[in-house]
Design an enzyme around this catalytic site. Structure first.
Site, PDB file in Angstrom:
ATOM      1  N   THR A 194      63.997  25.170  76.346  1.00  0.00           N
ATOM      2  CA  THR A 194      63.848  26.222  75.332  1.00  0.00           C
ATOM      3  C   THR A 194      63.384  27.514  76.014  1.00  0.00           C
ATOM      4  O   THR A 194      63.841  28.602  75.682  1.00  0.00           O
ATOM      5  CB  THR A 194      62.850  25.790  74.242  1.00  0.00           C
ATOM      6  OG1 THR A 194      63.278  24.520  73.751  1.00  0.00           O
ATOM      7  CG2 THR A 194      62.807  26.757  73.090  1.00  0.00           C
ATOM      8  N   GLU A 248      55.032  23.899  66.555  1.00  0.00           N
ATOM      9  CA  GLU A 248      56.095  24.647  67.253  1.00  0.00           C
ATOM     10  C   GLU A 248      55.507  25.535  68.339  1.00  0.00           C
ATOM     11  O   GLU A 248      56.088  25.711  69.401  1.00  0.00           O
ATOM     12  CB  GLU A 248      56.909  25.492  66.263  1.00  0.00           C
ATOM     13  CG  GLU A 248      57.736  24.679  65.276  1.00  0.00           C
ATOM     14  CD  GLU A 248      58.814  23.846  65.947  1.00  0.00           C
ATOM     15  OE1 GLU A 248      58.477  22.969  66.770  1.00  0.00           O
ATOM     16  OE2 GLU A 248      59.995  24.046  65.627  1.00  0.00           O
TER      17      GLU A 248
HETATM   18  P1  ADP Z   1      63.493  20.230  69.972  1.00  0.00           P
HETATM   19  O1  ADP Z   1      64.486  21.270  69.528  1.00  0.00           O
HETATM   20  O2  ADP Z   1      64.153  18.912  70.191  1.00  0.00           O
HETATM   21  O3  ADP Z   1      62.288  20.162  69.091  1.00  0.00           O
HETATM   22  P2  ADP Z   1      61.772  21.558  71.861  1.00  0.00           P
HETATM   23  O4  ADP Z   1      62.011  21.837  73.325  1.00  0.00           O
HETATM   24  O5  ADP Z   1      61.531  22.701  70.942  1.00  0.00           O
HETATM   25  O6  ADP Z   1      63.002  20.656  71.406  1.00  0.00           O
HETATM   26  O7  ADP Z   1      60.498  20.581  71.703  1.00  0.00           O
HETATM   27  C1  ADP Z   1      60.338  19.453  72.471  1.00  0.00           C
HETATM   28  C2  ADP Z   1      59.059  19.594  73.326  1.00  0.00           C
HETATM   29  O8  ADP Z   1      57.901  19.310  72.518  1.00  0.00           O
HETATM   30  C3  ADP Z   1      59.063  18.600  74.456  1.00  0.00           C
HETATM   31  O9  ADP Z   1      58.515  19.262  75.594  1.00  0.00           O
HETATM   32  C4  ADP Z   1      58.116  17.505  74.002  1.00  0.00           C
HETATM   33  O10 ADP Z   1      57.437  16.882  75.077  1.00  0.00           O
HETATM   34  C5  ADP Z   1      57.122  18.273  73.129  1.00  0.00           C
HETATM   35  N1  ADP Z   1      56.527  17.395  72.079  1.00  0.00           N
HETATM   36  C6  ADP Z   1      55.210  17.131  71.881  1.00  0.00           C
HETATM   37  N2  ADP Z   1      55.037  16.308  70.830  1.00  0.00           N
HETATM   38  C7  ADP Z   1      56.260  16.029  70.333  1.00  0.00           C
HETATM   39  C8  ADP Z   1      56.716  15.239  69.255  1.00  0.00           C
HETATM   40  N3  ADP Z   1      55.891  14.537  68.472  1.00  0.00           N
HETATM   41  N4  ADP Z   1      58.043  15.213  69.022  1.00  0.00           N
HETATM   42  C9  ADP Z   1      58.901  15.898  69.814  1.00  0.00           C
HETATM   43  N5  ADP Z   1      58.524  16.662  70.845  1.00  0.00           N
HETATM   44  C10 ADP Z   1      57.216  16.738  71.119  1.00  0.00           C
END
Ligand code: ADP
Length: 325
Positions: free
Chosen positions: A196, A144
């Site tokens: 975010t 995270e």
């Molecule tokens: P969500 O609420 O869908 O998790 P976030 O914005 O908190 O959305 O997280 C998504 C971000 O994390 C994107 O920028 C994505 O490129 C990055 N990321 C890196 N690895 C992963 C993964 N395995 N799964 C999802 N997002 C990822």
């Protein structure tokens, strides 16, 4: 320890963080959508990478373990695992992870948390379940931190524990799994992008005492309602006077959608995580489907492409669904 080279299959659920009034502390897991992953461990030779990530979806997420949240979580896992094993070279292991992302990244239903939590629960199973769920949350929070810049557990905790969780404290970590009555969940994901970082940066850093009093009344009311299976109390407590009034301006049609869903019988709901998805809780599946219809009608009327899910609260969290022996 599970057999070397043998794949396991993992199911990691989507999660709804905040649960309206509980910004950064409450969250719950849902039965759909979920990510699928496969993992195996092997002995690692000197100079070999400790983590290999293979994406089997079309999202083009990074495969560098330090840039993929699953990798970031596993690096933290391996560091403590090796410390526990006294780091003799014979105990060095590596993980291979295949990710089939069915939860769209950035949709606000914990796509990053599912990968991070799925990876560490899978790794723990492979090494013989030597870590506690609290430990696994700690490792997964590194994912995270990579995704959003902050170590938060409001998606990770329900993803690992299942059900509804309360993160009473991050440092030191204290997670409380809350009981809940049967609740039907309707989620709509309008196809717009809410970063975010934007959703965080528009928040005010100060709150008025009168608003704080309302908010903690609602959080306490919601927790009490969940524990007493009091649907009306749950519905009355699903009110956010601090975050939602600011963040909802990023989501088209938010107020009209919420009103229509409540008129269709939903107990209440709001922004899922930092959006753009919106969730509603209902007492029955019939109402949850009527709520879905309202969501379709409103966004179809605005010509806004969207996806919906009608589901229930997932009580199990990340699951190992198959061993391929
Ligand atoms: P969500 O609420 O869908 O998790 P976030 O914005 O908190 O959305 O997280 C998504 C971000 O994390 C994107 O920028 C994505 O490129 C990055 N990321 C890196 N690895 C992963 C993964 N395995 N799964 C999802 N997002 C990822």
């Amino acid at each position: 320890m599970f057999s070397e080279n043998q794949w396991i299959k993992i199911k990691a659920p989507a999660t709804v963080a905040n649960m309206v009034c509980g910004f950064d502390i409450l969250g719950f897991a849902v039965n759909s959508p979920y990510d699928e992953m496969e993992m195996r461990w092997m002995t690692r030779a000197e100079n070999e990478p400790s983590i290999t990530i293979i994406n089997i979806d079309n999202y083009n997420l990074p495969t560098d373990p330090e840039k993929n949240v699953a990798g970031a979580a596993l690096l933290a896992f391996l560091e403590e695992y090796e410390e526990k094993q006294n780091s003799s070279s014979s105990s060095k292991i590596k993980f291979e992870v295949k990710i089939n992302k069915l939860i769209k990244p950035g949709s606000g239903v914990g796509s990053s948390a599912a990968s991070a939590a799925g990876a560490v629960v899978g790794a723990n199973y492979l090494v013989g379940n030597i870590f506690s769920k609290d430990d696994l949350v700690r490792f997964a929070m590194n994912g995270e931190k990579l995704a959003s810049g902050v170590k938060h557990a409001d998606n990770i905790a329900p993803c690992i524990f299942g059900g509804v969780t309360l993160v009473r404290s991050i440092f030191p970590l204290e997670i409380i799994a809350l009981p809940s009555p049967t609740l039907h969940v309707t989620i709509v994901h309008p196809q717009i992008e809410v970063r975010t970082s934007d959703a965080r940066s528009i928040l005010r850093q100060q709150v008025l005492l009168k608003d704080a009093i309302k908010q903690w009344g609602n959080i306490a009311g919601l927790v009490a309602g969940l524990m007493k299976s009091d649907y009306d109390l749950i519905g009355r407590s699903l009110e956010d006077v601090i975050i939602e009034p600011v963040r909802s301006i990023l989501i088209p049609g938010f107020d009209a959608l919420k009103l229509a869903c409540k008129q269709a019988g939903a107990l209440g709901g709001g922004i899922s995580g930092s959006g753009p998805s919106i969730f509603m809780l209902s007492k029955t599946e019939e109402i949850a489907k009527a709520v879905e219809k309202e969501m379709h009608e409103l966004y179809a009327g605005m010509n806004l492409p969207h996806h919906t899910y009608v589901t229930t609260i997932n009580q199990k969290g990340v699951e190992i669904v198959a061993d391929f022996i």
